[in-house]
Design a protein around this motif. Structure first.
Motif, PDB file in Angstrom:
ATOM      1  N   PRO A 131      -1.620  23.015  -7.210  1.00 45.44           N
ATOM      2  CA  PRO A 131      -0.674  22.808  -6.111  1.00 45.44           C
ATOM      3  C   PRO A 131       0.791  22.881  -6.531  1.00 45.44           C
ATOM      4  CG  PRO A 131      -1.777  20.747  -6.703  1.00 45.44           C
ATOM      5  CD  PRO A 131      -2.496  21.846  -7.418  1.00 45.44           C
ATOM      6  N   HIS A 132       1.067  22.633  -7.827  1.00 42.37           N
ATOM      7  CA  HIS A 132       2.455  22.692  -8.303  1.00 42.37           C
ATOM      8  C   HIS A 132       3.027  24.108  -8.248  1.00 42.37           C
ATOM      9  CE1 HIS A 132      -0.099  23.648 -11.738  1.00 42.37           C
ATOM     10  NE2 HIS A 132       0.932  24.266 -12.286  1.00 42.37           N
ATOM     11  N   LEU A 133       2.158  25.114  -8.117  1.00 43.38           N
ATOM     12  CA  LEU A 133       2.635  26.501  -8.060  1.00 43.38           C
ATOM     13  C   LEU A 133       2.945  26.952  -6.640  1.00 43.38           C
ATOM     14  CD1 LEU A 133       0.158  28.126 -10.595  1.00 43.38           C
ATOM     15  CD2 LEU A 133       2.557  27.530 -10.971  1.00 43.38           C
ATOM     16  N   LEU A 134       2.596  26.138  -5.660  1.00 45.65           N
ATOM     17  CA  LEU A 134       2.847  26.511  -4.271  1.00 45.65           C
ATOM     18  C   LEU A 134       4.329  26.334  -3.943  1.00 45.65           C
ATOM     19  CD1 LEU A 134      -0.238  24.750  -2.638  1.00 45.65           C
ATOM     20  CD2 LEU A 134       0.005  27.173  -3.207  1.00 45.65           C
ATOM     21  N   PRO A 135       4.873  27.165  -3.049  1.00 44.41           N
ATOM     22  CA  PRO A 135       6.289  27.080  -2.714  1.00 44.41           C
ATOM     23  C   PRO A 135       6.662  25.777  -2.007  1.00 44.41           C
ATOM     24  CG  PRO A 135       5.174  28.690  -1.314  1.00 44.41           C
ATOM     25  CD  PRO A 135       4.214  28.300  -2.380  1.00 44.41           C
ATOM     26  N   ARG A 136       5.698  25.167  -1.338  1.00 41.11           N
ATOM     27  CA  ARG A 136       5.913  23.868  -0.699  1.00 41.11           C
ATOM     28  C   ARG A 136       4.546  23.240  -0.449  1.00 41.11           C
ATOM     29  NH1 ARG A 136       4.510  24.223   4.632  1.00 41.11           N
ATOM     30  NH2 ARG A 136       4.534  26.293   5.595  1.00 41.11           N
ATOM     31  N   PRO A 137       4.495  21.925  -0.283  1.00 41.58           N
ATOM     32  CA  PRO A 137       3.201  21.291  -0.014  1.00 41.58           C
ATOM     33  C   PRO A 137       2.688  21.675   1.374  1.00 41.58           C
ATOM     34  CG  PRO A 137       4.839  19.685  -0.755  1.00 41.58           C
ATOM     35  CD  PRO A 137       5.582  20.945  -0.431  1.00 41.58           C
ATOM     36  N   PRO A 138       1.490  22.233   1.465  1.00 37.07           N
ATOM     37  CA  PRO A 138       0.943  22.569   2.788  1.00 37.07           C
ATOM     38  C   PRO A 138       0.382  21.331   3.461  1.00 37.07           C
ATOM     39  CG  PRO A 138      -0.612  23.186   1.082  1.00 37.07           C
ATOM     40  CD  PRO A 138       0.593  22.628   0.375  1.00 37.07           C
ATOM     41  N   ALA A 139       0.280  21.386   4.783  1.00 34.35           N
ATOM     42  CA  ALA A 139      -0.333  20.300   5.541  1.00 34.35           C
ATOM     43  C   ALA A 139      -1.035  20.913   6.743  1.00 34.35           C
ATOM     44  CB  ALA A 139       0.725  19.305   5.992  1.00 34.35           C
ATOM     45  N   ALA A 140      -1.990  20.184   7.301  1.00 32.04           N
ATOM     46  CA  ALA A 140      -2.762  20.707   8.424  1.00 32.04           C
ATOM     47  C   ALA A 140      -1.860  21.073   9.598  1.00 32.04           C
ATOM     48  CB  ALA A 140      -3.810  19.698   8.851  1.00 32.04           C
ATOM     49  N   HIS A 141      -0.780  20.288   9.806  1.00 29.77           N
ATOM     50  CA  HIS A 141       0.126  20.569  10.922  1.00 29.77           C
ATOM     51  C   HIS A 141       1.195  21.599  10.555  1.00 29.77           C
ATOM     52  CE1 HIS A 141       2.290  17.539   8.588  1.00 29.77           C
ATOM     53  NE2 HIS A 141       3.391  18.051   9.094  1.00 29.77           N
ATOM     54  N   CYS A 142       1.265  21.943   9.256  1.00 33.75           N
ATOM     55  CA  CYS A 142       2.276  22.906   8.793  1.00 33.75           C
ATOM     56  C   CYS A 142       1.715  23.716   7.630  1.00 33.75           C
ATOM     57  CB  CYS A 142       3.547  22.166   8.376  1.00 33.75           C
ATOM     58  SG  CYS A 142       4.937  23.264   8.019  1.00 33.75           S
ATOM     59  N   PRO A 143       0.733  24.597   7.903  1.00 35.04           N
ATOM     60  CA  PRO A 143       0.093  25.368   6.825  1.00 35.04           C
ATOM     61  C   PRO A 143       1.055  26.376   6.207  1.00 35.04           C
ATOM     62  CG  PRO A 143      -0.649  26.145   8.973  1.00 35.04           C
ATOM     63  CD  PRO A 143       0.177  24.927   9.227  1.00 35.04           C
ATOM     64  N   LEU A 144       0.755  26.768   4.990  1.00 36.08           N
ATOM     65  CA  LEU A 144       1.526  27.825   4.338  1.00 36.08           C
ATOM     66  C   LEU A 144       1.287  29.147   5.072  1.00 36.08           C
ATOM     67  CD1 LEU A 144       0.791  27.068   0.575  1.00 36.08           C
ATOM     68  CD2 LEU A 144       3.007  26.878   1.697  1.00 36.08           C
ATOM     69  N   SER A 145       2.209  30.068   4.922  1.00 33.09           N
ATOM     70  CA  SER A 145       2.050  31.402   5.491  1.00 33.09           C
ATOM     71  C   SER A 145       1.878  32.392   4.339  1.00 33.09           C
ATOM     72  CB  SER A 145       3.283  31.765   6.328  1.00 33.09           C
ATOM     73  OG  SER A 145       3.148  33.051   6.878  1.00 33.09           O
ATOM     74  N   ILE A 146       0.719  33.041   4.285  1.00 35.71           N
ATOM     75  CA  ILE A 146       0.360  33.897   3.150  1.00 35.71           C
ATOM     76  C   ILE A 146      -0.009  35.290   3.637  1.00 35.71           C
ATOM     77  CG2 ILE A 146      -1.279  34.251   1.250  1.00 35.71           C
ATOM     78  CD1 ILE A 146      -1.590  31.268   1.010  1.00 35.71           C
ATOM     79  N   LEU A 147       0.451  36.298   2.913  1.00 38.33           N
ATOM     80  CA  LEU A 147       0.013  37.678   3.135  1.00 38.33           C
ATOM     81  C   LEU A 147      -0.840  38.100   1.953  1.00 38.33           C
ATOM     82  CD1 LEU A 147       0.087  40.511   4.496  1.00 38.33           C
ATOM     83  CD2 LEU A 147       2.198  40.940   3.199  1.00 38.33           C
ATOM     84  N   GLU A 148      -2.065  38.568   2.228  1.00 34.98           N
ATOM     85  CA  GLU A 148      -2.906  39.107   1.158  1.00 34.98           C
ATOM     86  C   GLU A 148      -2.932  40.629   1.278  1.00 34.98           C
ATOM     87  OE1 GLU A 148      -7.162  38.466  -1.070  1.00 34.98           O
ATOM     88  OE2 GLU A 148      -7.174  38.304   1.113  1.00 34.98           O
ATOM     89  N   LEU A 149      -2.559  41.301   0.210  1.00 35.14           N
ATOM     90  CA  LEU A 149      -2.571  42.764   0.156  1.00 35.14           C
ATOM     91  C   LEU A 149      -3.919  43.240  -0.378  1.00 35.14           C
ATOM     92  CD1 LEU A 149       0.956  43.367  -1.436  1.00 35.14           C
ATOM     93  CD2 LEU A 149       0.353  43.422   0.996  1.00 35.14           C
ATOM     94  N   GLY A 150      -4.444  44.321   0.189  1.00 33.88           N
ATOM     95  CA  GLY A 150      -5.712  44.875  -0.294  1.00 33.88           C
ATOM     96  C   GLY A 150      -6.822  43.844  -0.286  1.00 33.88           C
ATOM     97  N   SER A 151      -7.030  43.209   0.879  1.00 38.19           N
ATOM     98  CA  SER A 151      -7.931  42.048   0.946  1.00 38.19           C
ATOM     99  C   SER A 151      -9.383  42.361   0.602  1.00 38.19           C
ATOM    100  CB  SER A 151      -7.876  41.432   2.346  1.00 38.19           C
ATOM    101  OG  SER A 151      -6.614  40.871   2.602  1.00 38.19           O
ATOM    102  N   GLY A 152      -9.832  43.602   0.819  1.00 44.44           N
ATOM    103  CA  GLY A 152     -11.229  43.929   0.510  1.00 44.44           C
ATOM    104  C   GLY A 152     -12.177  43.166   1.416  1.00 44.44           C
ATOM    105  N   THR A 153     -12.961  42.253   0.833  1.00 42.81           N
ATOM    106  CA  THR A 153     -13.882  41.428   1.621  1.00 42.81           C
ATOM    107  C   THR A 153     -13.171  40.222   2.233  1.00 42.81           C
ATOM    108  OG1 THR A 153     -14.515  40.035  -0.250  1.00 42.81           O
ATOM    109  CG2 THR A 153     -15.805  42.062   0.106  1.00 42.81           C
ATOM    110  N   GLY A 154     -11.967  39.913   1.750  1.00 48.80           N
ATOM    111  CA  GLY A 154     -11.224  38.761   2.246  1.00 48.80           C
ATOM    112  C   GLY A 154     -11.584  37.448   1.570  1.00 48.80           C
ATOM    113  N   ALA A 155     -12.385  37.490   0.504  1.00 48.06           N
ATOM    114  CA  ALA A 155     -12.849  36.253  -0.135  1.00 48.06           C
ATOM    115  C   ALA A 155     -11.690  35.350  -0.543  1.00 48.06           C
ATOM    116  CB  ALA A 155     -13.717  36.588  -1.347  1.00 48.06           C
TER     117      ALA A 155
END
Length: 238
Positions: A59-83
């Protein structure tokens, strides 16, 4: 078990297979469908497993602490199966945009629906978009719904293998990875020439550091490595 595969004994290997990933943070496993007969995009690769395990445990590598009411916003490139993207959406939690070429999208949507109850219960969510690398219109469309809300994080796993895709991938990273946005890439070395071209070009734009290394999977020479890419700070000469 950390990872299990449930395949009907009577099903030929070319048919769809279900794989499950059990993460400590999650009450039930992430499930994804692979269809090996359709090609590389529809298979599971070791680096995706590394990324989906490493990031929720760091979690220390995340840009900010995520929370259920304020989730992180992530873009995955070349997701493939999306795992990886699905696991991050549930475990962090995050809103993850899964992206790939149009042919991959039906299976990505299928996998998103498989995990919808778990995502809902965790406060995470996913959306699926077409994103051919280097395509200006497609890249613009990804940010068009809410241009003011940029991504907190861009992630990818096992996306450096075709030499002809190096330049489009770098162009895509330059578009999305700006300011404080960080790119985390899990990568397993396979092709020395392609790696040299990619990292040589990437280092002109980004500072790159190694965050984590996994041992080589059975039958492989190299293990997955997680890299962090940040935009080089401009040096202003007085």
């Amino acid at each position: 078990a950390a990872c299990s595969s449930n395949v009907s004994a009577s099903a030929p290997s070319s048919e769809a297979q279900l794989h499950q990933f059990h993460l400590p943070a999650l009450p039930s496993p992430i499930t994804v469908r692979t269809i090996p007969s359709l090609g590389l995009t529809f298979q599971l690769w070791p680096s995706a497993t590394t990324l989906l395990r490493f990031l929720p445990a760091s979690p220390h590598l995340l840009p900010r602490p995520p929370a259920a009411h304020c989730p992180l916003s992530i873009l995955e490139l070349g997701s493939g199966t999306g795992a990886a993207g699905l696991a991050l959406a549930a475990a962090l939690p995050a809103h993850t945009v899964l992206s790939d070429l149009p042919a991959a999208l039906p299976n990505l949507r299928h996998n998103a629906s498989l995990n919808a109850p778990l995502l809902d219960s965790r406060g995470g969510s996913v959306s699926v978009v077409p994103l051919p690398w280097g395509d200006a219109a497609a890249m613009g469309a990804v940010v068009a719904p809410a241009p003011a809300s940029r991504f907190d994080l861009v992630v990818a796993s096992d996306v450096v293998y075709y030499e002809e895709l190096v330049d489009p991938l770098i162009e895509t990273l330059r578009f999305f990875v700006k300011g404080d946005v960080v790119f985390l890439m899990a990568h397993m070395r396979r092709w020395k020439r392609t790696d040299k071209k990619f990292f040589g070009k990437a280092r002109k734009v980004f500072d790159i550091e190694v965050l984590h290394k996994d041992p080589p999977p059975e039958g492989w020479r190299h293990g997955p490595v997680v890299y962090r890419f940040t935009v080089k700070k401009q040096r202003h000469n007085k």
